[in-house]
Design a protein around this motif. Structure first.
Motif, short mmCIF file in Angstrom:
data_model
loop_
_atom_site.label_atom_id
_atom_site.label_comp_id
_atom_site.label_asym_id
_atom_site.label_seq_id
_atom_site.Cartn_x
_atom_site.Cartn_y
_atom_site.Cartn_z
N VAL A 32 47.38 21.57 39.83
CA VAL A 32 46.98 21.67 38.56
C VAL A 32 45.35 21.35 38.68
N PHE A 33 45.05 20.17 39.46
CA PHE A 33 43.78 19.70 39.70
C PHE A 33 43.04 21.04 40.51
N ASP A 34 43.57 21.57 41.56
CA ASP A 34 43.04 22.60 42.58
C ASP A 34 42.65 23.76 41.35
N GLY A 35 43.67 24.09 40.64
CA GLY A 35 43.13 25.19 39.62
C GLY A 35 42.04 24.91 39.10
N ALA A 36 41.95 23.84 38.40
CA ALA A 36 41.00 23.37 37.32
C ALA A 36 39.70 23.23 37.87
N LEU A 37 39.55 22.87 39.46
CA LEU A 37 38.39 22.85 39.96
C LEU A 37 37.98 23.86 40.85
N PHE A 38 38.81 24.88 40.64
CA PHE A 38 38.92 25.99 41.90
C PHE A 38 37.26 26.58 42.13
N HIS A 39 36.64 26.76 41.05
CA HIS A 39 35.24 27.45 41.05
C HIS A 39 34.24 26.47 41.35
N VAL A 40 34.61 25.03 41.47
CA VAL A 40 33.57 23.99 41.68
C VAL A 40 32.98 24.03 43.03
N ASP A 41 31.51 24.20 43.15
CA ASP A 41 30.94 24.46 44.26
C ASP A 41 30.20 22.98 44.96
N LYS A 42 30.56 21.82 44.27
CA LYS A 42 30.03 20.86 44.61
C LYS A 42 31.00 19.89 45.64
N GLU A 43 30.87 18.85 46.34
CA GLU A 43 31.82 18.12 47.11
C GLU A 43 32.09 17.18 46.09
N ARG A 44 31.19 16.61 45.37
CA ARG A 44 31.15 15.24 44.54
C ARG A 44 31.13 15.69 43.20
N ILE A 45 31.81 14.99 42.22
CA ILE A 45 31.98 14.82 40.71
C ILE A 45 32.25 13.68 39.97
N THR A 46 32.06 13.33 38.80
CA THR A 46 32.55 12.15 38.36
C THR A 46 33.92 12.54 37.71
N LYS A 47 34.53 11.20 37.14
CA LYS A 47 35.85 11.60 36.64
C LYS A 47 35.76 12.13 35.49
N THR A 48 34.54 12.11 34.78
CA THR A 48 34.48 12.69 33.53
C THR A 48 34.39 14.12 33.50
N GLU A 49 33.45 14.58 34.44
CA GLU A 49 33.51 16.10 34.77
C GLU A 49 34.65 16.70 35.19
N ALA A 50 35.63 16.04 35.84
CA ALA A 50 36.99 16.43 36.30
C ALA A 50 37.85 16.50 35.29
N LYS A 51 37.78 15.34 34.35
CA LYS A 51 38.59 15.51 33.13
C LYS A 51 38.47 16.63 32.25
N LYS A 52 37.04 16.87 32.09
CA LYS A 52 36.77 17.81 31.29
C LYS A 52 37.29 19.40 31.62
N LEU A 53 36.83 19.31 33.08
CA LEU A 53 37.56 20.71 33.67
C LEU A 53 39.03 21.12 33.63
N ILE A 54 39.75 19.71 33.80
CA ILE A 54 41.13 19.79 33.79
C ILE A 54 41.61 20.34 32.37
N THR A 55 40.87 19.68 31.13
CA THR A 55 41.15 19.93 29.93
C THR A 55 41.05 21.33 29.70
N GLN A 56 40.02 21.84 29.92
CA GLN A 56 39.40 23.26 29.78
C GLN A 56 40.76 24.16 30.34
#
Length: 63
Positions: A32-56
């Motif tokens: 699920v994490f992979d699917g949520a962040l599939f289009h992210v082109d950065k190597e590093r993100i914050t937990k808040t950014e990741a949580k937002k992408l997963i929720t969306q």
């Protein structure tokens, strides 16, 4: 636009490290994490950014 104090203080993590702890941090499987962040082109993100992408991702309508 200036960043707020909380934005400056938030730690940035490697996506691969967050993925390795996706169950504990976000309550989702690594797949699920992979699917949520599939289009992210950065190597590093914050937990808040990741949580937002997963929720969306989880709220997307299935077609």
């Amino acid at each position: 636009m200036m960043a707020t104090k909380s934005e400056k203080a938030e730690t940035v993590f490697y996506i691969k490290d967050l993925r390795g702890h996706s169950r504990e941090l976000f309550g989702v499987k690594p797949e699920v994490f992979d699917g949520a962040l599939f289009h992210v082109d950065k190597e590093r993100i914050t937990k808040t950014e990741a949580k937002k992408l997963i929720t969306q991702f989880l709220q997307k309508e299935v077609k």
